[in-house]
Write an enzyme that holds these catalytic residues in place. Sequence first.
Site, PDB file in Angstrom:
ATOM      1  N   ASP A  31       0.832  -1.203   0.000  1.00 25.26           N
ATOM      2  CA  ASP A  31       0.000   0.000   0.000  1.00 25.26           C
ATOM      3  C   ASP A  31       0.870   1.258   0.000  1.00 25.26           C
ATOM      4  O   ASP A  31       0.688   2.159  -0.835  1.00 25.26           O
ATOM      5  CB  ASP A  31      -0.923  -0.034   1.222  1.00 25.26           C
ATOM      6  CG  ASP A  31      -2.031   0.990   1.199  1.00 25.26           C
ATOM      7  OD1 ASP A  31      -2.275   1.617   0.141  1.00 25.26           O
ATOM      8  OD2 ASP A  31      -2.674   1.164   2.248  1.00 25.26           O
ATOM      9  N   THR A  77      -1.258 -10.860   3.481  1.00 25.73           N
ATOM     10  CA  THR A  77      -0.223 -11.748   4.034  1.00 25.73           C
ATOM     11  C   THR A  77       0.883 -11.022   4.776  1.00 25.73           C
ATOM     12  O   THR A  77       1.731 -11.666   5.387  1.00 25.73           O
ATOM     13  CB  THR A  77       0.408 -12.631   2.935  1.00 25.73           C
ATOM     14  OG1 THR A  77       1.047 -11.783   1.977  1.00 25.73           O
ATOM     15  CG2 THR A  77      -0.625 -13.497   2.256  1.00 25.73           C
ATOM     16  N   TYR A 135      -1.316  -8.011   7.963  1.00 19.37           N
ATOM     17  CA  TYR A 135      -2.628  -8.588   8.298  1.00 19.37           C
ATOM     18  C   TYR A 135      -2.520 -10.066   8.677  1.00 19.37           C
ATOM     19  O   TYR A 135      -3.499 -10.681   9.070  1.00 19.37           O
ATOM     20  CB  TYR A 135      -3.611  -8.398   7.150  1.00 19.37           C
ATOM     21  CG  TYR A 135      -4.142  -6.982   7.000  1.00 19.37           C
ATOM     22  CD1 TYR A 135      -3.620  -5.909   7.720  1.00 19.37           C
ATOM     23  CD2 TYR A 135      -5.178  -6.721   6.129  1.00 19.37           C
ATOM     24  CE1 TYR A 135      -4.112  -4.618   7.578  1.00 19.37           C
ATOM     25  CE2 TYR A 135      -5.687  -5.435   5.984  1.00 19.37           C
ATOM     26  CZ  TYR A 135      -5.150  -4.392   6.705  1.00 19.37           C
ATOM     27  OH  TYR A 135      -5.647  -3.122   6.559  1.00 19.37           O
TER      28      TYR A 135
END
Length: 169
Positions: free
Chosen positions: A34, A118, A121
């Site tokens: 992200d 993965t 999280y």
Amino acid sequence: MTELLLHKGDITTMDVDAIVNAANSSLLGGGGVDGAIHRAAGPHLREECVFLNGCKTGEAKITQGYDLRTKYVIHAVGPVWHGGDSNERQLLHNAYYNSMLLAVQNGIRTIAFPNISTGVYHFPKAEAAAIAVAAIRDFITQHHTKIDKVFFVCFDEENYDIYQHILAQ
């Protein structure tokens, strides 16, 4: 026929119509994939994301790619792993499936996915990869798509090896 392909490297450098961002529900950037996508796309990506008012887990939203090589970024929100008893598997499946749906709706022919959920999280990598491949195959089976290529992009060797094994089956 849609090709499922494996690539090891940085998703922000992929030359495809769309890359998928493993986003958080705010869509305003974070760590891992992200953060890398937001940094590479430049400030206009965050500005557009502000107007999307977030995204629910298992769903996806689309923006322009800005300074990336790609035309679009599809922001998919995967679940946080809580041991598997909180609908995490279905939510992860939905994140991939809904990303593909947005791709078809926007005329995308080539798309690249990261390993959603993965990292921070903590979704188990092998299980997440199996769900990702199954979700894409389910979508392709259920929809007559015009998507030519789906890339699974792995930044690390461990995920690459897992996907290599699953795609060979």
